[in-house]
Design an enzyme around this catalytic site. Structure first.
Site, PDB file in Angstrom:
ATOM      1  N   ASN A 121       0.875  -1.172   0.000  1.00 36.05           N
ATOM      2  CA  ASN A 121       0.000   0.000   0.000  1.00 36.05           C
ATOM      3  C   ASN A 121       0.916   1.226   0.000  1.00 36.05           C
ATOM      4  OD1 ASN A 121      -1.746   2.076   0.525  1.00 36.05           O
ATOM      5  ND2 ASN A 121      -2.758   1.082   2.266  1.00 36.05           N
TER       6      ASN A 121
ATOM      7  N   LYS B 207       2.790   0.804   3.418  1.00 37.58           N
ATOM      8  CA  LYS B 207       2.508  -0.343   4.288  1.00 37.58           C
ATOM      9  C   LYS B 207       2.692  -1.620   3.493  1.00 37.58           C
ATOM     10  CE  LYS B 207      -0.941   2.114   6.984  1.00 37.58           C
ATOM     11  NZ  LYS B 207      -2.312   2.523   6.837  1.00 37.58           N
TER      12      LYS B 207
ATOM     13  N   ARG C 178      -2.525  -1.848  -3.474  1.00 31.96           N
ATOM     14  CA  ARG C 178      -3.738  -1.062  -3.262  1.00 31.96           C
ATOM     15  C   ARG C 178      -3.644   0.198  -4.124  1.00 31.96           C
ATOM     16  NH1 ARG C 178      -5.097   3.109   1.326  1.00 31.96           N
ATOM     17  NH2 ARG C 178      -7.258   3.489   0.802  1.00 31.96           N
TER      18      ARG C 178
ATOM     19  N   HIS D 102     -13.005   2.857   0.131  1.00 34.54           N
ATOM     20  CA  HIS D 102     -12.995   1.763   1.127  1.00 34.54           C
ATOM     21  C   HIS D 102     -13.658   0.503   0.567  1.00 34.54           C
ATOM     22  CE1 HIS D 102     -12.992   4.831   4.705  1.00 34.54           C
ATOM     23  NE2 HIS D 102     -11.759   4.421   4.467  1.00 34.54           N
TER      24      HIS D 102
ATOM     25  N   HIS E 154     -17.658   1.374   7.898  1.00 39.34           N
ATOM     26  CA  HIS E 154     -16.203   1.323   8.107  1.00 39.34           C
ATOM     27  C   HIS E 154     -15.806   2.614   8.812  1.00 39.34           C
ATOM     28  CE1 HIS E 154     -11.944   0.417   6.917  1.00 39.34           C
ATOM     29  NE2 HIS E 154     -11.880   1.699   7.243  1.00 39.34           N
ATOM     30  N   LEU E 155     -15.461   2.492  10.092  1.00 43.89           N
ATOM     31  CA  LEU E 155     -15.188   3.672  10.911  1.00 43.89           C
ATOM     32  C   LEU E 155     -13.742   3.618  11.406  1.00 43.89           C
ATOM     33  CD1 LEU E 155     -18.492   3.462  13.018  1.00 43.89           C
ATOM     34  CD2 LEU E 155     -18.140   4.681  10.863  1.00 43.89           C
TER      35      LEU E 155
ATOM     36  N   ASN F 125      -9.873   6.208  10.703  1.00 44.01           N
ATOM     37  CA  ASN F 125      -9.599   7.641  10.585  1.00 44.01           C
ATOM     38  C   ASN F 125     -10.463   8.238   9.493  1.00 44.01           C
ATOM     39  OD1 ASN F 125      -7.659   8.365  12.583  1.00 44.01           O
ATOM     40  ND2 ASN F 125      -6.282   6.920  11.560  1.00 44.01           N
ATOM     41  N   GLY F 126     -10.566   7.508   8.360  1.00 40.18           N
ATOM     42  CA  GLY F 126     -11.580   7.827   7.353  1.00 40.18           C
ATOM     43  C   GLY F 126     -12.804   6.978   7.656  1.00 40.18           C
TER      44      GLY F 126
ATOM     45  N   ARG G  43     -11.685  14.981   8.712  1.00 41.36           N
ATOM     46  CA  ARG G  43     -12.472  15.431   7.556  1.00 41.36           C
ATOM     47  C   ARG G  43     -13.902  15.749   7.970  1.00 41.36           C
ATOM     48  NH1 ARG G  43     -11.231  10.423   3.872  1.00 41.36           N
ATOM     49  NH2 ARG G  43      -9.150  10.185   4.731  1.00 41.36           N
TER      50      ARG G  43
ATOM     51  N   ARG H 208     -10.443   7.248  20.568  1.00 36.22           N
ATOM     52  CA  ARG H 208     -10.155   6.717  21.908  1.00 36.22           C
ATOM     53  C   ARG H 208      -9.881   7.854  22.888  1.00 36.22           C
ATOM     54  NH1 ARG H 208      -6.211   1.777  22.075  1.00 36.22           N
ATOM     55  NH2 ARG H 208      -5.734   2.900  20.181  1.00 36.22           N
TER      56      ARG H 208
ATOM     57  N   GLY I  68     -11.175   0.712  13.027  1.00 31.63           N
ATOM     58  CA  GLY I  68     -10.685   0.896  14.402  1.00 31.63           C
ATOM     59  C   GLY I  68     -11.779   1.305  15.368  1.00 31.63           C
ATOM     60  N   ILE I  69     -12.640   2.242  14.985  1.00 27.28           N
ATOM     61  CA  ILE I  69     -13.721   2.683  15.866  1.00 27.28           C
ATOM     62  C   ILE I  69     -14.831   1.623  15.897  1.00 27.28           C
ATOM     63  CG2 ILE I  69     -15.511   4.435  16.206  1.00 27.28           C
ATOM     64  CD1 ILE I  69     -13.613   6.455  14.787  1.00 27.28           C
TER      65      ILE I  69
ATOM     66  N   GLU J 259      -8.338  -5.651   5.067  1.00 23.20           N
ATOM     67  CA  GLU J 259      -8.179  -5.168   3.695  1.00 23.20           C
ATOM     68  C   GLU J 259      -6.971  -5.800   3.002  1.00 23.20           C
ATOM     69  OE1 GLU J 259      -8.704  -1.085   5.377  1.00 23.20           O
ATOM     70  OE2 GLU J 259      -9.373  -0.640   3.354  1.00 23.20           O
TER      71      GLU J 259
HETATM   72  P1  ADP Z   1      -7.138   3.870   9.653  1.00 21.24           P
HETATM   73  O1  ADP Z   1      -8.330   4.444   8.950  1.00 21.24           O
HETATM   74  O2  ADP Z   1      -5.974   4.796   9.679  1.00 21.24           O
HETATM   75  O3  ADP Z   1      -6.811   2.442   9.226  1.00 21.24           O
HETATM   76  P2  ADP Z   1      -8.109   2.617  12.087  1.00 21.24           P
HETATM   77  O4  ADP Z   1      -9.078   1.742  11.374  1.00 21.24           O
HETATM   78  O5  ADP Z   1      -6.957   1.998  12.773  1.00 21.24           O
HETATM   79  O6  ADP Z   1      -7.591   3.806  11.174  1.00 21.24           O
HETATM   80  O7  ADP Z   1      -8.965   3.455  13.185  1.00 21.24           O
HETATM   81  C1  ADP Z   1      -8.400   4.446  13.950  1.00 21.24           C
HETATM   82  C2  ADP Z   1      -9.466   4.986  14.897  1.00 21.24           C
HETATM   83  O8  ADP Z   1      -9.942   3.915  15.729  1.00 21.24           O
HETATM   84  C3  ADP Z   1      -8.943   6.082  15.830  1.00 21.24           C
HETATM   85  O9  ADP Z   1      -9.903   7.119  15.940  1.00 21.24           O
HETATM   86  C4  ADP Z   1      -8.817   5.322  17.151  1.00 21.24           C
HETATM   87  O10 ADP Z   1      -8.926   6.162  18.264  1.00 21.24           O
HETATM   88  C5  ADP Z   1     -10.008   4.419  17.051  1.00 21.24           C
HETATM   89  N1  ADP Z   1      -9.938   3.358  18.078  1.00 21.24           N
HETATM   90  C6  ADP Z   1      -9.081   2.317  18.137  1.00 21.24           C
HETATM   91  N2  ADP Z   1      -9.290   1.623  19.313  1.00 21.24           N
HETATM   92  C7  ADP Z   1     -10.290   2.261  19.965  1.00 21.24           C
HETATM   93  C8  ADP Z   1     -10.955   2.051  21.218  1.00 21.24           C
HETATM   94  N3  ADP Z   1     -10.643   1.037  22.012  1.00 21.24           N
HETATM   95  N4  ADP Z   1     -11.942   2.922  21.566  1.00 21.24           N
HETATM   96  C9  ADP Z   1     -12.270   3.952  20.774  1.00 21.24           C
HETATM   97  N5  ADP Z   1     -11.681   4.204  19.579  1.00 21.24           N
HETATM   98  C10 ADP Z   1     -10.705   3.368  19.191  1.00 21.24           C
END
Ligand code: ADP
Length: 399
Positions: A10, A17, A88, A177, A205-206, A208-209, A238, A282, A328-329, A381
Site C-alpha cells: 500500500n 505499508k 492497493r 474503502h 467502516h469507521l 480515521n476515514g 475530515r 479513543r 478501528g472505531i 483489507e
Molecule cells: P485507519 O483508517 O488509519 O486504518 P483505524 O481503522 O486503525 O484507522 O482506526 C483508527 C481509529 O480507531 C482512531 O480514531 C482510534 O482512536 C479508534 N480506536 C481504536 N481503538 C479504539 C478504542 N478502544 N476505543 C475507541 N476508539 C478506538
C-alpha cells in the site's frame, strides 16, 4: 507444507505499508510500514513472528523503502518464490470495475485516473514501478478502492450538476474503502448465515476515514463517500458533508482560497475540529468520560450523522437484514456502537449490552435475536488484496 507467499503493498504519498501472507494458512509472515517517507525521520517498522523491529531509513523515498522491504523478504529465505504482488490503488475511476493484472494498459489506466486522486494515484504507480523493477518475473495486481462501488446506478452516483461535467470531467460519486466493505459484507453473509443470493446489509467502516455502504445481494448500491473521500460521514479530521456554499462564504469573509478551504475541510475538521482536542476517538471517549463537554459533543455529532446516513442507506436498500461495524472505531468502541444503535430505534435494533462490551459473540453479533442483526466484523483489507491478487493471477495466468 509449501507456502504460497503473496506480498501486499500500500504505497501512499508519505507512508508505505506492506504485508506478506502465506495464502495456504491466511497468516501474515511479515508486516509493517515505512512512515515519514522522504524525511530525515523516515523509519521502517515491522512485525515478524510477533516481534516488533524498527530501522531508521533517513531521507529514503518509495524506492529506498521498497528496497528495504525487499531485503526483509529476501532474508526470510522462503522455500517458494513470491506467487504475486498486490497493490492497493486508490482511484480506478470508471475504468476499473474489478481488480486488474498489471500490464502497460493497466498502468496507463491508473495514470489516467490520477487527476481524480492527485496525491494518491501517482504514489501507487510509483510503488508498482519500483516493485516491477525489483521483481520482474512476479505477476502483479492492482486492487482499487473504488471498484466495488462501480455497481452503483446513475441515480445513486450522479450529482445534480450539469451533465457535461460528468461526461467531460468525470464529476460523479465513486465511493472508497471498497475492499473493506466487500470483505466485511462477504464475511457477514457467512458468519451470520444470511442468504447469499438475497441480502440487504449496511457496512460502516469507521477508522480515521469513515464511510458506510448499502450492499444488496453482494453488490454495492449506495455509499457515503463521493467523488473524493471528503463526502459523507464525520471523520477524524475530515468534515464529511457540508454546504458547498461554505466556500464562497469563507472566501468573502476571510479571503480564503479554494486551497485554504480544502485544507481546512480535510485536515482541521471532523472530530478534531469539533472537539478542539483530538482526531482520535479513543482519546475523545476517555475525555468525554472525564467530563470534557466538547469531546462529548464531537462524539454526538459523529453518531448523529452516522445514524442519519444509515437511515438513508436503508432507504436505498428497501429493507435491512444486518448492520456491520468495522474499522478501528467500529471494532473497538462499544459506546459508539451503542450510541448509534440507540438512534436507530426506528429499525427495531435491540442491543445486547454484554455482547456489545465483548465486541460480539462468536459470529460477531451484538444485538438480541429480535429485530435486524447488528454485528462487529474486523476488516482485513490487506488479506482481501492478497486473495484478489491470487484470484486474478489464476484467472489470467499470462500477461
Ligand atoms: P485507519 O483508517 O488509519 O486504518 P483505524 O481503522 O486503525 O484507522 O482506526 C483508527 C481509529 O480507531 C482512531 O480514531 C482510534 O482512536 C479508534 N480506536 C481504536 N481503538 C479504539 C478504542 N478502544 N476505543 C475507541 N476508539 C478506538
Amino acid at each position: 507444507m509449501a507456502v504460497v507467499p503473496v506480498l501486499v503493498i500500500n504505497s501512499g504519498s508519505s507512508s508505505l505499508k506492506f504485508s506478506l501472507f502465506d495464502m495456504t494458512t491466511g497468516n501474515d509472515i511479515l508486516s509493517g510500514s515505512v512512515d515519514r517517507l522522504n524525511t530525515r525521520n523516515a523509519e521502517l517498522n515491522w512485525h515478524q513472528a510477533q516481534k516488533k523491529h524498527t530501522t531508521p531509513l533517513p531521507d529514503q523515498g518509495h524506492s529506498g523503502a521498497l528496497q528495504a522491504v525487499n531485503n526483509l523478504v529476501t532474508r526470510l529465505s522462503l522455500k517458494e518464490p513470491l506467487a504475486g504482488i498486490g497493490h492497493r490503488v486508490v482511484h480506478g475511476g470508471e475504468t476499473f470495475t474489478d481488480s486488474a493484472r498489471i500490464t502497460e494498459a493497466t498502468l496507463h489506466g491508473i495514470e489516467t485516473c490520477a487527476n481524480l486522486a492527485p496525491l494518491h494515484n501517482p504514489a501507487n504507480v510509483l510503488g508498482i514501478q519500483v516493485m516491477q523493477a525489483l521483481y520482474p518475473s512476479v505477476p502483479q495486481v492492482a486492487v482499487f478502492d473504488t471498484a466495488f462501488h462501480q455497481s452503483l446506478d446513475p441515480e445513486a452516483f450522479l450529482y445534480a450538476v450539469p451533465m457535461k461535467l460528468y461526461r467531460e470531467q468525470g464529476v460523479r460519486r465513486y465511493g472508497f474503502h471498497g475492499t473493506s466493505h466487500k470483505y466485511v459484507a462477504q464475511q457477514a453473509v457467512q458468519q451470520l448465515a444470511l442468504n447469499p443470493e438475497s441480502h440487504a446489509i449496511i457496512t460502516a467502516h469507521l477508522g480515521n476515514g469513515c464511510s458506510a455502504t448499502a450492499i444488496s445481494d453482494g453488490f454495492s448500491i449506495d455509499t457515503t463517500m463521493g467523488m473524493t473521500p471528503l463526502e459523507g460521514l464525520v471523520m477524524g479530521t475530515r468534515s464529511g458533508d457540508i454546504d458547498p456554499g461554505l466556500h464562497e462564504y469563507l472566501s468573502e469573509q476571510l479571503g480564503w482560497s479554494i486551497a485554504d478551504v480544502t485544507q481546512m475541510l480535510n485536515r482541521d475538521s471532523g472530530l478534531l475540529g469539533l472537539s478542539e482536542l483530538s482526531n482520535d476517538m479513543r482519546t475523545l471517549t476517555e475525555a468525554a468520560a472525564g467530563g470534557h463537554r466538547q469531546a462529548r459533543q464531537a462524539i454526538d455529532v459523529f453518531c448523529f450523522r452516522l445514524a442519519r446516513q444509515i437511515g438513508g442507506l436503508a432507504a436505498s436498500l428497501g429493507r435491512l437484514d444486518a448492520l456491520i461495524f468495522t474499522g478501528g472505531i467500529g471494532e473497538n468502541a462499544a459506546d459508539i456502537r451503542a450510541n448509534v444503535l440507540q438512534r436507530l430505534g426506528v429499525f427495531g435494533f435491540e442491543l445486547d449490552h454484554d455482547l456489545n462490551m465483548a465486541h460480539g459473540d462468536s459470529r460477531g453479533q451484538i444485538s438480541t435475536s429480535k429485530g435486524p442483526v447488528a454485528a462487529v466484523i474486523p476488516t482485513r483489507e490487506e488479506w482481501m488484496i492478497a486473495q484478489d491478487t491470487l484470484r486474478l493471477i489464476n484467472e489470467t495466468p499470462t500477461n
